[in-house]
Enzyme design. Structure first.
Site, PDB file in Angstrom:
ATOM      1  N   CYS A   1      -2.313   1.285   7.453  1.00 54.56           N
ATOM      2  CA  CYS A   1      -2.145  -0.059   8.003  1.00 54.56           C
ATOM      3  C   CYS A   1      -0.685  -0.263   8.426  1.00 54.56           C
ATOM      4  O   CYS A   1      -0.410  -0.755   9.523  1.00 54.56           O
ATOM      5  CB  CYS A   1      -2.568  -1.088   6.958  1.00 54.56           C
ATOM      6  SG  CYS A   1      -2.556  -2.771   7.569  1.00 54.56           S
TER       7      CYS A   1
ATOM      8  N   CYS B   1      -7.441  -4.026   0.074  1.00 56.68           N
ATOM      9  CA  CYS B   1      -7.812  -5.391   0.448  1.00 56.68           C
ATOM     10  C   CYS B   1      -9.234  -5.510   0.971  1.00 56.68           C
ATOM     11  O   CYS B   1      -9.870  -6.533   0.790  1.00 56.68           O
ATOM     12  CB  CYS B   1      -6.809  -5.963   1.444  1.00 56.68           C
ATOM     13  SG  CYS B   1      -6.806  -5.125   3.048  1.00 56.68           S
TER      14      CYS B   1
END
Ligand SMILES: Nc1ncnc2c1ncn2[C@@H]1O[C@H](COP(=O)(O)OP(=O)(O)OP(=O)(O)O)[C@@H](O)[C@H]1O
Length: 490
Positions: free
Chosen positions: A241, A337
């Site tokens: 990410c 997440c």
């Protein structure tokens, strides 16, 4: 709270402004659904960061119609930053004060529809960036004090935005929609991460934007995560990410707004070395995130600010408490997440067909069977399913043959690691130690250059259970020299 509508509400009802659909809109957004009973739709035309035109339609109660009208009036011909700053409180004021009990949702509904229209505008501007990542990387000049802060709805990024504002920066907040697993992405009336982040920004008087990066995140982070397990590697989704998504998207928005810097709530520091900007460990060692930040491109690091690098977590919560931010009490975020329940094996299994295979020892003798290599990582002790007098560990995963190799703890000992896909902030020769786990300790190392721009790190102390796919991050004291990904063989 009043039990009837204010005259301003009645005025907007009798003479609603900007009703309809805009021809040639650059963004459209809708909020609410039949289950809420109210639906609001905004169309906007944005050019050169001004709201040149706005129209709205509402199917719902009188409060929603009046709120839509008042909001359209507030943002009409406003700068984009001012439009993105309009809060529920501003809207309430424009409507002459609080709405009657039970009607407050009208404010959230129309604001959400407007923000979705602006989000749609960015999506259209971003084009390929939303799928491929942003290519226009450049350093900020550091001249103007303007910063885009990536805010996730948590305490760290909220305090980041606050500290930047207090340091005299003009701040714009942005929240990324990354995946459907997050709290929210449901209806406008649910406790949604994006709504919460927006509300937090507005309470600090800051403009807030949303970017939809689900496709990019899916391609660059989730597919890599699932694929890595299937190929016997141990991925780190935060690393992917940071390599492709968050910093690039924040920079895209900064460039569009003409802002110089970007900031996040990561615990790390950016320090200037003669060679340029590099990263250093933060003051709060327990929160150190430098291990997952190594792939941030140098150009981007040069425009990045990590204000929390100078603070301890307790101070960050205290700052939020002192300034009355509701986020002060949000819990720490979970490991991955997009897997809120933490069952990442289950998550991977939903996407890849797992083939059964053999469990073997180092000499290739079959010791048992397993249901799929995706269930195993190097260093794993639990769940192997083979009885043995001494504890067994996974020492290798061979996706091609479907074999899982097990052995003693000593078999996991590694003295050298081959690392590729490197990103350097400082000359590699400066690397004095390497860290191979998020919470691991760095071990002294000596570096040897290998084929294909890769390196072999010779470790000054053994490390146990190094898996291909893990990050290896090189340090010179507390400075990050660079990082890369552990390859299968040295
Ligand atoms: N969905 C998101 N949108 C925008 N920024 C994000 C998002 N998720 C994470 N970030 C940024 O990345 C930083 C580090 O993310 P991480 O997941 O480690 O969050 P965190 O330490 O729990 O921070 P926070 O308390 O702000 O949620 C955040 O502080 C924020 O700046």
């Amino acid at each position: 709270m009043p039990d009837r509508y204010n005259p301003q509400v009645i005025d907007h009802l009798v003479r609603p402004r900007n009703v309809g659909e805009l021809e040639g809109a650059s963004g459209t957004g809708e909020s609410g659904d039949a289950s809420c009973g109210d639906v609001a739709r905004f169309t906007v035309r944005i050019a050169e960061n001004r709201v040149e035109g706005v129209r709205y339609k509402v199917y719902g109660c009188a409060a929603c119609i009046a709120a839509g009208s008042a909001l359209s009036e507030l943002v009409s011909d406003a700068s984009l930053l001012d439009a993105a700053r309009v809060s529920g409180v501003d809207l309430e004021e424009a409507l002459g004060g609080p709405l009657p009990a039970g009607k407050e949702h009208a404010l959230t509904l129309v604001l959400d529809a407007l923000h979705k229209a602006i989000e749609d505008h960015w999506n259209r501007e971003a084009g390929e960036m939303l799928v491929e990542g942003y290519g226009g990387l450049r350093a900020g000049t550091g001249g103007k004090k303007t910063v885009v802060v990536a805010t996730s709805g948590g305490v760290d990024s909220a305090v980041t935005a606050l500290l930047m504002k207090e340091a005299g920066y003009e701040v714009a907040c942005v929240t990324f929609r990354l995946h459907d697993g997050e709290r929210g992405s449901r209806s406008c009336c649910s406790p949604d991460t994006v709504l919460f982040a927006r509300d937090t920004a507005h309470r600090m008087g800051l403009p807030h934007f949303t970017l939809n990066l689900k496709e990019l995140f899916d391609r660059r982070v989730m597919e890599d995560f699932v694929g890595s397990y299937a190929e016997g590697r141990t991925p780190n989704p935060c690393v992917s990410c940071n390599a492709h998504v968050k910093f690039h998207a924040a920079s895209f928005l900064a460039d569009k707004l003409g802002f110089e810097r970007v900031a996040t709530g990561h615990y790390a520091r950016v320090v200037e070395e003669p060679e340029g900007a590099t990263m250093a460990r933060p003051v709060d060692e327990a929160k150190d995130q430098t291990y997952v930040l190594w792939p941030v491109p140098r150009e981007l690091l040069a425009r990045t600010i990590f204000p929390l690098g100078e603070h301890r977590k307790e101070e960050v919560r205290r700052i939020a408490e002192d300034r009355g931010l509701a986020v002060a009490y949000t819990p720490e975020s979970q490991d991955i997440c997009f897997i809120p329940d933490g069952d990442y094996r289950g998550f991977v299994r939903k996407s890849v067909a797992a083939e059964p295979g053999e469990i073997v020892d180092r000499e290739g003798r079959a010791l048992g069977r397993h249901k799929g290599v995706v269930d195993f990582t190097v260093g794993q002790r639990r769940g192997i399913g083979v009885a043995a007098p001494t504890p067994l560990y996974v020492t290798e995963v061979r996706p091609k043959t479907g074999q899982v190799v097990v052995g003693k703890k000593a078999d996991l000992e590694t003295r050298e690691v081959r690392v590729g896909g490197l990103n350097w902030f400082l000359p590699p020769e400066r690397a004095g130690s390497v860290q191979i786990r998020y919470n691991g300790r760095p071990v002294p190392c000596e570096m040897e250059h290998a084929e294909g721009g890769e390196v072999v790190a010779h470790l000054g102390a053994p490390v146990f259970g190094v898996a291909p796919g893990q990050s290896a991050v090189f340090y010179d004291g507390d400075k990050v020299v660079g990082g890369g990904v552990v390859r299968r063989d040295t």
